[in-house]
Design an enzyme around this catalytic site. Structure first.
Site, mmCIF file in Angstrom:
data_model
loop_
_atom_site.group_PDB
_atom_site.id
_atom_site.type_symbol
_atom_site.label_atom_id
_atom_site.label_comp_id
_atom_site.label_asym_id
_atom_site.label_seq_id
_atom_site.Cartn_x
_atom_site.Cartn_y
_atom_site.Cartn_z
ATOM 1 N N TYR A 32 42.907 -52.853 71.466
ATOM 2 C CA TYR A 32 44.087 -52.083 71.875
ATOM 3 C C TYR A 32 44.123 -50.736 71.176
ATOM 4 C CZ TYR A 32 46.559 -52.783 67.447
ATOM 5 O OH TYR A 32 46.942 -52.742 66.125
ATOM 6 N N ARG A 51 37.904 -44.463 70.590
ATOM 7 C CA ARG A 51 37.915 -45.633 69.702
ATOM 8 C C ARG A 51 38.110 -46.924 70.486
ATOM 9 N NH1 ARG A 51 42.059 -45.846 64.718
ATOM 10 N NH2 ARG A 51 43.532 -46.186 66.429
ATOM 11 N N ARG A 99 39.738 -72.034 79.857
ATOM 12 C CA ARG A 99 39.682 -71.905 78.403
ATOM 13 C C ARG A 99 38.404 -72.494 77.821
ATOM 14 N NH1 ARG A 99 40.979 -73.837 73.378
ATOM 15 N NH2 ARG A 99 42.163 -72.381 72.065
ATOM 16 N N HIS A 101 35.681 -71.260 74.241
ATOM 17 C CA HIS A 101 35.494 -70.240 73.215
ATOM 18 C C HIS A 101 34.419 -69.224 73.578
ATOM 19 C CE1 HIS A 101 38.020 -72.869 70.847
ATOM 20 N NE2 HIS A 101 38.014 -72.001 69.841
ATOM 21 N N LYS A 146 39.556 -52.488 66.383
ATOM 22 C CA LYS A 146 41.012 -52.551 66.596
ATOM 23 C C LYS A 146 41.305 -53.709 67.550
ATOM 24 C CE LYS A 146 45.017 -49.476 67.054
ATOM 25 N NZ LYS A 146 45.549 -49.714 65.707
ATOM 26 N N GLU A 178 43.719 -50.959 52.891
ATOM 27 C CA GLU A 178 44.604 -50.170 53.756
ATOM 28 C C GLU A 178 45.960 -50.850 53.806
ATOM 29 O OE1 GLU A 178 43.021 -50.060 57.744
ATOM 30 O OE2 GLU A 178 42.388 -52.144 57.662
ATOM 31 N N LEU A 202 40.310 -50.003 59.271
ATOM 32 C CA LEU A 202 40.265 -49.307 60.550
ATOM 33 C C LEU A 202 40.193 -47.806 60.270
ATOM 34 C CD1 LEU A 202 40.506 -49.575 63.690
ATOM 35 C CD2 LEU A 202 42.922 -49.014 63.371
#
Length: 283
Positions: A32, A51, A99, A101, A146, A178, A202
């Site tokens: 995101y 990014r 579903r 993995h 991210k 961070e 990040l």
């Protein structure tokens, strides 16, 4: 009534339908970005799009259209929602499949969602500064991505909230990495310090803007780690992000940073940052 970016279209909010087996919903399998909008203009949008695509590539998601097309869609979304000052949130998930993995078949298409929110600049925090707390960094080892997986950051931010603090300053074995939703900078003897941009943090877009601002005012920058002890001994400290800009930290866990007032260098950086913000159009 608002509008949402849904894949390659701008649709009314109520038209958006998220499948119960979207991998973003079940696994946090996606990436995101958040872009700030000042006076109707997107700030550093190209850097955020770059990014997003880089994060997607690192987890082997192929975004199905060009960066120019993505930019165009975000611009349309801002115009459609008549956003003046606020932000755009947008994410890309691996898509919808039964579903499991492991990755689904290549026929599964990524799902893209974006929306806008009107919110003012955090002027009081910028002026007066905020309190923070140290929290052990328990996140994974690919913080350069991210990712939608934010549980470690969520737990840290909640701990800060319960202590009456604005931000959690994360550390691994007492080395500051961070913030839970920000990058961290310290100033000592006129030199700007921040953690190097590796897999432990990040590489923030606002972080890059601040480093550019420092260069423009002839302020030395050292991208080297510092400890929690060294953080408390800094002359000045601040955190940066898309929404918090350059927010001074004046106290950590009850201990004042120097005299507990916003410092001179932080003010200089804020002033330089201000010159980059899109100004209102006067017709």
């Amino acid at each position: 009534m608002g509008y949402t970016l849904w894949n390659d279209q701008i649709v009314k909010d109520e038209e958006v339908k998220i499948d119960k087996e979207d991998r973003g919903y079940q696994f946090g399998d996606g990436v995101y970005e958040v872009v700030k909008v000042y006076n109707g203009e997107m700030f550093t949008v190209n850097e955020h799009i770059d990014r997003l695509y880089a994060s997607a590539e690192k987890i082997r998601i192929t975004i199905p259209y060009t960066k120019d097309k993505f930019h165009q869609l975000l611009h349309e979304l801002v115009e459609k929602n008549e956003l003046n000052t606020g932000h755009i949130y947008f994410q890309v998930t691996r898509g919808t499949s039964p579903r499991a993995h492991q990755f689904p078949e290549n026929t599964v298409k990524p799902v893209i969602i974006g929306y806008t929110k009107e919110n003012p600049r955090p002027l009081e925090n910028l002026e007066k500064g905020v309190k923070a707390t140290f929290v052990e960094d328990i996140r994974w080892l690919r913080c350069d991505i991210k990712s939608l997986n934010l549980l470690g950051a969520v737990l840290a931010k909640q701990e800060a909230h319960e202590k009456g603090c604005y931000e959690a300053i994360l550390h691994r074995n007492n080395t500051v990495t961070e913030g839970s939703s920000s990058n961290v900078f310290g100033i000592k003897d006129g030199i700007l310090y921040t953690h190097p941009a590796n897999n432990m943090i990040l590489k923030g877009i606002t972080r890059d803007v601040v480093i550019a601002c420092a260069n423009e005012i002839n302020m030395p920058v050292k991208e080297i780690p510092f400890t929690t002890h060294e953080a408390l001994k800094m002359d000045e400290l601040f955190v940066t992000s898309t929404t918090s800009e350059i927010t001074p930290v004046i106290e950590i866990d009850g201990k004042l940073i120097r005299d507990g007032k916003v410092g001179e260098w932080t003010r200089k950086l804020q002033k330089q940052f201000e010159t980059k913000i899109p100004k209102p159009l006067h017709i």
